[in-house]
Design a protein around this motif. Structure first.
Motif, PDB file in Angstrom:
ATOM      1  N   ILE A 226      -2.833  -1.611  -5.341  1.00  0.00           N
ATOM      2  CA  ILE A 226      -3.774  -0.816  -4.909  1.00  0.00           C
ATOM      3  C   ILE A 226      -3.234   0.297  -4.107  1.00  0.00           C
ATOM      4  O   ILE A 226      -3.580   1.615  -4.163  1.00  0.00           O
ATOM      5  CB  ILE A 226      -4.919  -1.611  -4.350  1.00  0.00           C
ATOM      6  CG1 ILE A 226      -5.390  -2.667  -5.118  1.00  0.00           C
ATOM      7  CG2 ILE A 226      -6.012  -0.809  -3.820  1.00  0.00           C
ATOM      8  CD1 ILE A 226      -6.457  -3.697  -4.441  1.00  0.00           C
ATOM      9  N   ALA A 227      -2.194   0.108  -3.352  1.00  0.00           N
ATOM     10  CA  ALA A 227      -1.404   0.998  -2.578  1.00  0.00           C
ATOM     11  C   ALA A 227      -0.712   2.215  -3.360  1.00  0.00           C
ATOM     12  O   ALA A 227      -1.052   3.120  -3.154  1.00  0.00           O
ATOM     13  CB  ALA A 227      -0.679   0.631  -1.466  1.00  0.00           C
ATOM     14  N   GLU A 228      -0.181   1.774  -4.414  1.00  0.00           N
ATOM     15  CA  GLU A 228       0.700   2.733  -5.264  1.00  0.00           C
ATOM     16  C   GLU A 228      -0.537   3.487  -6.158  1.00  0.00           C
ATOM     17  O   GLU A 228      -0.277   4.768  -6.182  1.00  0.00           O
ATOM     18  CB  GLU A 228       1.506   1.663  -6.282  1.00  0.00           C
ATOM     19  CG  GLU A 228       2.118   2.837  -7.304  1.00  0.00           C
ATOM     20  CD  GLU A 228       3.158   2.186  -8.219  1.00  0.00           C
ATOM     21  OE1 GLU A 228       2.967   0.869  -8.444  1.00  0.00           O
ATOM     22  OE2 GLU A 228       3.578   2.792  -9.035  1.00  0.00           O
ATOM     23  N   TRP A 229      -1.680   2.895  -6.522  1.00  0.00           N
ATOM     24  CA  TRP A 229      -2.619   3.689  -7.168  1.00  0.00           C
ATOM     25  C   TRP A 229      -3.330   4.832  -6.453  1.00  0.00           C
ATOM     26  O   TRP A 229      -3.586   5.827  -6.590  1.00  0.00           O
ATOM     27  CB  TRP A 229      -3.696   2.717  -7.755  1.00  0.00           C
ATOM     28  CG  TRP A 229      -4.672   3.631  -8.672  1.00  0.00           C
ATOM     29  CD1 TRP A 229      -5.764   4.036  -8.219  1.00  0.00           C
ATOM     30  CD2 TRP A 229      -4.616   3.610  -9.934  1.00  0.00           C
ATOM     31  NE1 TRP A 229      -6.361   4.576  -9.317  1.00  0.00           N
ATOM     32  CE2 TRP A 229      -5.492   4.441 -10.494  1.00  0.00           C
ATOM     33  CE3 TRP A 229      -3.603   3.289 -10.979  1.00  0.00           C
ATOM     34  CZ2 TRP A 229      -5.613   4.644 -11.771  1.00  0.00           C
ATOM     35  CZ3 TRP A 229      -3.757   3.526 -12.315  1.00  0.00           C
ATOM     36  CH2 TRP A 229      -4.745   4.584 -12.686  1.00  0.00           C
ATOM     37  N   THR A 230      -3.464   4.317  -5.070  1.00  0.00           N
ATOM     38  CA  THR A 230      -4.153   5.231  -4.180  1.00  0.00           C
ATOM     39  C   THR A 230      -3.437   6.134  -3.270  1.00  0.00           C
ATOM     40  O   THR A 230      -3.957   7.193  -2.763  1.00  0.00           O
ATOM     41  CB  THR A 230      -5.189   4.631  -3.141  1.00  0.00           C
ATOM     42  OG1 THR A 230      -4.313   3.658  -2.553  1.00  0.00           O
ATOM     43  CG2 THR A 230      -6.298   3.641  -3.881  1.00  0.00           C
ATOM     44  N   GLY A 231      -1.993   5.822  -2.951  1.00  0.00           N
ATOM     45  CA  GLY A 231      -1.183   6.547  -2.406  1.00  0.00           C
ATOM     46  C   GLY A 231      -1.459   6.198  -0.694  1.00  0.00           C
ATOM     47  O   GLY A 231      -0.961   6.806   0.141  1.00  0.00           O
ATOM     48  N   ALA A 232      -1.957   4.941  -0.698  1.00  0.00           N
ATOM     49  CA  ALA A 232      -2.260   4.663   0.861  1.00  0.00           C
ATOM     50  C   ALA A 232      -0.790   3.888   1.358  1.00  0.00           C
ATOM     51  O   ALA A 232       0.162   3.449   0.590  1.00  0.00           O
ATOM     52  CB  ALA A 232      -3.164   3.470   1.012  1.00  0.00           C
ATOM     53  N   ARG A 233      -0.575   4.151   2.812  1.00  0.00           N
ATOM     54  CA  ARG A 233       0.593   3.688   3.299  1.00  0.00           C
ATOM     55  C   ARG A 233       0.361   2.388   3.865  1.00  0.00           C
ATOM     56  O   ARG A 233      -0.861   2.083   4.631  1.00  0.00           O
ATOM     57  CB  ARG A 233       1.061   4.547   4.645  1.00  0.00           C
ATOM     58  CG  ARG A 233       1.348   5.963   4.042  1.00  0.00           C
ATOM     59  CD  ARG A 233       1.937   6.877   5.185  1.00  0.00           C
ATOM     60  NE  ARG A 233       2.406   8.030   4.471  1.00  0.00           N
ATOM     61  CZ  ARG A 233       2.037   9.587   4.822  1.00  0.00           C
ATOM     62  NH1 ARG A 233       1.089   9.488   5.635  1.00  0.00           N
ATOM     63  NH2 ARG A 233       2.575  10.324   4.565  1.00  0.00           N
TER      64      ARG A 233
END
Ligand code: DOR
Ligand code: ZN
Length: 471
Positions: A226-233
């Motif tokens: 989900i982090a990869e998809w959204t760009g969240a750190r």
């Protein structure tokens, strides 16, 4: 010109090497690093001959329990323990009462911390299902990052649904702050706990079986995807299993802005300790695992695959760490005061270099959470957060000498070599020879992150975009 403080005669250690030099400090900052004879006169001169100067430890994972659970720990007792242990900045977790889910609740905690803390502190906001509309305001108010409890633990904060996690990450990707994640799969661990209890399993290993490697690995992969998809750190807290390591490598390689911490508990303790007499008190989440995990975790730490050391300092009140069944024992162990001597001992044992330790204890935490330059490194212009250590000195860790409120201590009687001698926070002495300086109470200040520009991804599919009023 005369300055406030000069520390001379010692060896200054950074993540890339060490030099013999002195440090001059004025108004809380490092103003010069030079040969001892070139330093300006100072009001206070400290002779550090034979000692090492390290950037103060930044512990990105502590539970100082206030507000709401002052019978377990207070900002006074927790920060005294930190100072005594060479820790100059702590990041406090939001599973207090109330949890840090709104700006008003953040302010409640900030007030207590500011009045009491001897050391600087960052405060986490909570990423919960019910407060997605509060995240921007919490960021604005200065939280160091957010905490997401995918796995259930002390405080019983409910794990948000995957939908809420995805939307939360969309929001955080836009804000650019890092989200620390307790990566265990709650439904899976609850199911297993219930089945094990129904079968009469009340022994320490049952806790490990309820929260086995898959419980951790699945949550890690979900969070990273989900982090990869959204760009969240994101930041994975308390990594405990070697089974996670290939996935961490995979997602880092794919460019996910992912950092990882492990704890001395997982590097130094194993099920051999948990299954020994009185070992059940070592119950924590994620659980301490079988000894074969330790070598790969050490290797990951020295290679940098695991970025940093934290402590998950998790004190509990009288009687809470005992019980007839493993399920009755509160989860969590003390750690903030003893991480440095335990790790310096491993430096002396040749398990990691002093430079690797500085990276894992100070530089990497500062970089991950937007403090680097100000903290995490001894250089001109940086805060004078300095821990002076004696690598030669031997000591024996003892429960009686801990400054936390909690008396349950996992390392009682353990010999160490390498201890903090003096801890300075912004140039002020906050502990000496393992004893906090009383008058430094209230010296600690909140730190706010300066993160790189946000890099959100797939924005066109974010709920903020899709639910924007038409026209
Ligand atoms: O054992 C634990 N105790 N693990 C956590 O994640 C939380 C902590 C606590 O707050 O007591
Ligand atoms: Zn924790």
């Amino acid at each position: 010109m005369s300055v406030d403080l000069v520390i001379k005669g010692g060896c200054i250690v950074g993540e890339r090497g060490r030099i013999r030099a002195g440090i001059a400090v004025h108004a809380g900052r490092i103003v010069a690093i030079a040969d001892d004879d070139l330093l300006p006169p100072a009001t206070t001169v400290v002779d550090a001959t034979g000692l090492h100067l390290l950037p103060g430890v930044i512990d990105v994972h502590v539970h100082f329990r206030e507000p709401g659970m002052a019978h377990k720990e207070t900002w006074t007792t927790g920060s005294r323990a930190a100072a005594a242990g060479g820790v100059t900045t702590v990041f406090d977790m939001p599973n207090t009462e109330p949890p840090v889910d709104t700006v008003a609740h953040l302010e409640q905690k900030h007030e207590r911390a500011r009045e009491q803390s001897l050391v600087d502190f960052g405060l986490y906001g909570l990423l919960g299902e019910h407060n997605l509309d509060q995240l921007a305001a919490l960021a604005e108010a200065g939280v160091i990052g957010f905490k997401l409890f995918l796995g259930n633990t002390t405080g019983n904060l409910p794990c948000p649904s995957d939908g809420a996690v995805r939307e939360g990450f969309e929001i955080l990707a836009d804000l650019g702050l890092r989200c620390s994640i307790h990566a265990e799969n709650s439904p899976m661990l609850f199911w297993r706990e219930a089945r094990l209890q129904a079968a009469g399993r009340n022994d320490p290993r049952a806790h490990l079986e309820a929260r086995d490697d898959l419980v951790a690995v699945e949550a890690l992969n979900r969070a990273c995807t989900i982090a990869e998809w959204t760009g969240a750190r994101i930041h994975i807290v308390h990594e405990s299993t070697s089974a996670s390591l290939p996935y961490i490598a995979f997602f880092k390689q794919r460019g996910v802005d992912l950092t990882v911490e492990t704890l001395p508990q997982y590097l130094l303790l194993s099920m051999d300790d948990v299954e020994a007499p009185n070992g059940a008190a070592l119950r924590m989440n994620p659980p301490i695992r079988d000894a074969f995990h330790q070598a790969p975790l050490w290797e990951a730490l020295t290679s940098g695959l695991i970025d940093m050391i934290a402590t998950d300092h998790a004190p509990h009140g009288p009687g809470e760490k005992t019980g007839a069944r493993i399920w009755d024992i509160a989860c969590g162990l003390l750690g903030v005061e003893t991480s440095l001597p335990l790790m310096l001992t491993e430096v002396n044992n040749g398990r990691l270099t002093l430079e690797e330790y500085v990276r894992a204890s100070a530089a990497a935490p500062a970089r991950a959470f937007g403090l680097y330059g100000r903290k995490g490194v001894l250089q001109v212009g940086a805060d004078a957060d300095i821990v002076v250590v004696d690598l030669e000195r031997h000591a024996t860790l003892s429960a009686a000498r801990q400054h936390s409120l909690d008396r349950q201590f996992p390392y009682d009687g353990r010999p160490v070599q390498g201890v903090p001698v003096m801890t300075f926070v912004r140039g002020r002495l906050v502990a000496k020879d393992g004893e906090p300086v009383e008058t430094a109470r209230g010296w600690g200040r909140m730190v706010r992150p300066t993160m790189p520009a946000p890099r959100p991804r797939n924005v066109e599919r974010s709920l903020a975009r899709l639910t924007r009023p038409l026209g």
